[in-house]
Enzyme design. Sequence first.
Site, mmCIF file in Angstrom:
data_model
loop_
_atom_site.group_PDB
_atom_site.id
_atom_site.type_symbol
_atom_site.label_atom_id
_atom_site.label_comp_id
_atom_site.label_asym_id
_atom_site.label_seq_id
_atom_site.Cartn_x
_atom_site.Cartn_y
_atom_site.Cartn_z
ATOM 1 N N GLU A 159 -10.663 7.231 4.141
ATOM 2 C CA GLU A 159 -9.530 6.844 4.989
ATOM 3 C C GLU A 159 -9.479 7.673 6.281
ATOM 4 O OE1 GLU A 159 -5.988 5.919 2.665
ATOM 5 O OE2 GLU A 159 -7.223 5.573 0.914
ATOM 6 N N ASP A 189 0.859 -1.170 0.000
ATOM 7 C CA ASP A 189 0.000 0.000 0.000
ATOM 8 C C ASP A 189 0.910 1.238 0.000
ATOM 9 O OD1 ASP A 189 -2.141 1.728 0.058
ATOM 10 O OD2 ASP A 189 -3.200 0.688 1.661
#
Length: 746
Positions: free
Chosen positions: A517, A304
């Site tokens: 997020e 990621d």
Amino acid sequence: MPAATRLFAIFLALWLWRPTSAWADRYDDEARRLVQRLTLEEKVGQMTQISVTLVSKEGDTTGRHALDPDKLREALLTYHVGSIMNEGQGAYSLAHWREIITEIQDVATRETRLKIPVLYGIDAIHGATFTEGATLFPQPIALAATWNLDLARQDGAITAREVRASGIPWDFYPVLDVGRQPLWPRFWETFGEDTFLVTEFGKNYIEGLQGGSYGFPGQVAACLKHYVGYSFPFNGFDRTPAFMSERTLRQVFLPPFAAGVRAGVSTVMANSSELDGIPGHANRHLLTDVLKGELGFKGFVVSDFKDVKRLYSRDQVADSPEAAVALAVNAGVDMSMVPNDFSFYRLLLRGVRDKKVSVARIDDAVRRILAVKLRMGLFAPGGAYPAPGLDREFASPAHEAANLKTAQESIILLKNEQHLLPLAKTGIKVLVTGPTANLLSALNGGWTITWQGDNEARYPKDKPTVLAAIKAKLGASNVLFAPGADFDRTLDLQATVKLAKKADYVVVCLGEKAYCETWGNITDLDLEPAQIQLAQAMIKTGKPVILVLLEGRPRVIAPLVDQSQAILLGFLPGMEGGRAIAEVLFGEVNPSAKLPCTYPKAPNGFVTYDHKPLEEWDLNRYDPQFPFGFGLSYTTFAYRDLHLATDKLRPGKNQTVSVRVKNTGDRPGQEVVQLYLQDEFGSVSRPVRELKGFRKLALRPGEERELTFTLTPHDLSFIGVDDRRIVEPGVFKVMVGPLAKEFTLQ
Ligand code: BGC
């Protein structure tokens, strides 16, 4: 464990976790041959993924993306970069995307030594997020609320075509994290709280994205994320530690990923957080032993965003940037989303030279990456470029109709006192109020046009908000509007109360603004007090109140439930969500969605539907506002004749369950028939019920149909004391609707 059970457990484990043969194909061999021709520098370059901003001109404010040809050549020719990820200003036009990808591939396929195309990756979460005018579907949590797997395949397939239309062959999706922590700001990116539901949606979505035999054109490589355990942060914040045993991991969180691997997914993104103290990117056990070994994953693992670096700079499990790179690559990360410099390239080269990373590990990673490029058709003539023709069907009326159908099936009717809904389309006046009433961003959430999805000005002008859609049904003169509140403060309540008095009904649209997020972190699941205050003021007017909830997670609305006459939950129903809500309100669509998660009654109401007996024992309760699987219809359904093929099942055999379902109301409707199983006694405490099958069924008034489900040995299995999957003999209870029957596994 008795010997016979143990033997059966081993047989079952072998059968369940057999590697996918689909991947053992010619592309692996071709990739292997290609790896042999690469220099070490070229190999390490293939493992490097940079951001498109690193090869772009600075200060681009024109809305167009200007690649910098010198920087692009430096990346591809000096650093041999194999992959570019999207980052930046948000959506571009389809035509502009085609230019960008063409410019990149021109350099890659003409000027690099071995002419290896670049793999461009992008987050296309509910459609082609970053292409202007794309078909943007309900977000995953709302798609799951449809309980309709055909829609998952359909939405995946359309997303693939619209992404590939711009020449992009790789989508960082689907999220197969199981959403069991409703505070988590990425809850809406999941298919809900249940392992089986997430697994089924995941498999079907991957099939849609990648196609059965996949390749190109019109398909993209999918990316399972975030492997694994990311979705269960103890404190509810994004990217914070999860704690769980190997057993819970294997029981609840791993199965969707295992199914995704079996479905042939080509890439997996590692968990950006940590599990039991081991950061996802340093977890050799999970990335190499389990994913690539036990599950037989043949694709590649991408990190990621910046997460290899963060093993040093954040988690401090490596004591230098170089050690971080070696730790991640040795753990099983094949490609690093670096993405804003070339440090990974330099440090990995040094790591190989210092013998911290073996050439064999590098070769393995590069073979995996090249095999995906080959499978995606990038090496075929023209395959690296935007395919001709796909642009013509981009955002077509057919895609829009498919989106509307998904949205219609995603709206959950949670309450409908005295059949208040559907409303008549004539002779009424309605006040529409609340912070989500007139925002497309509240219907769509994050990953929409921009990362945060909150730039309302950039939303399309031709898509209706809830307010606009209600006006379109009733006529503007019959619809009053006042915002009444922003998300966290009231706005002129008195004037709104006055308007309510002029209306026959009040539609109060509450919920959350768009976020993504960590930006969506909250410490309290209660809906903001200002919104509760607005709704309470509307209730006090005595007018019938219909709540419409647009939110990424189930925000607590307990103070409003009893006094509101009707409640619709849309979660994030996408670009056609406004229309779909109006169609449900006025009865053009009969709601058929069901909750893919438990809707809590209190901010700490974290008990899931598949809880343990202990959670119902003594004073403990599963006492949600609305239970998992719940959702009303404008018609009614009755169940009868639950039948089991046998009441004594032999080990290793399937059980067949049948049931008859009838539409007993006066309008056509769809029922989601849900089959739950309880393993009544186990050597590990078993959930009070677990979803093991579901089917969505359309029935005309008076129509009755028989449905058959098959329960396999896998459905009866669980992760035992020694962390391995087993089946134990004993009594099982099958539950469908209000009916239940038991059988004994011998
Ligand atoms: C997210 C991923 C995403 C990646 C690339 C990260 O911040 O965690 O889900 O795919 O960014 O945009």
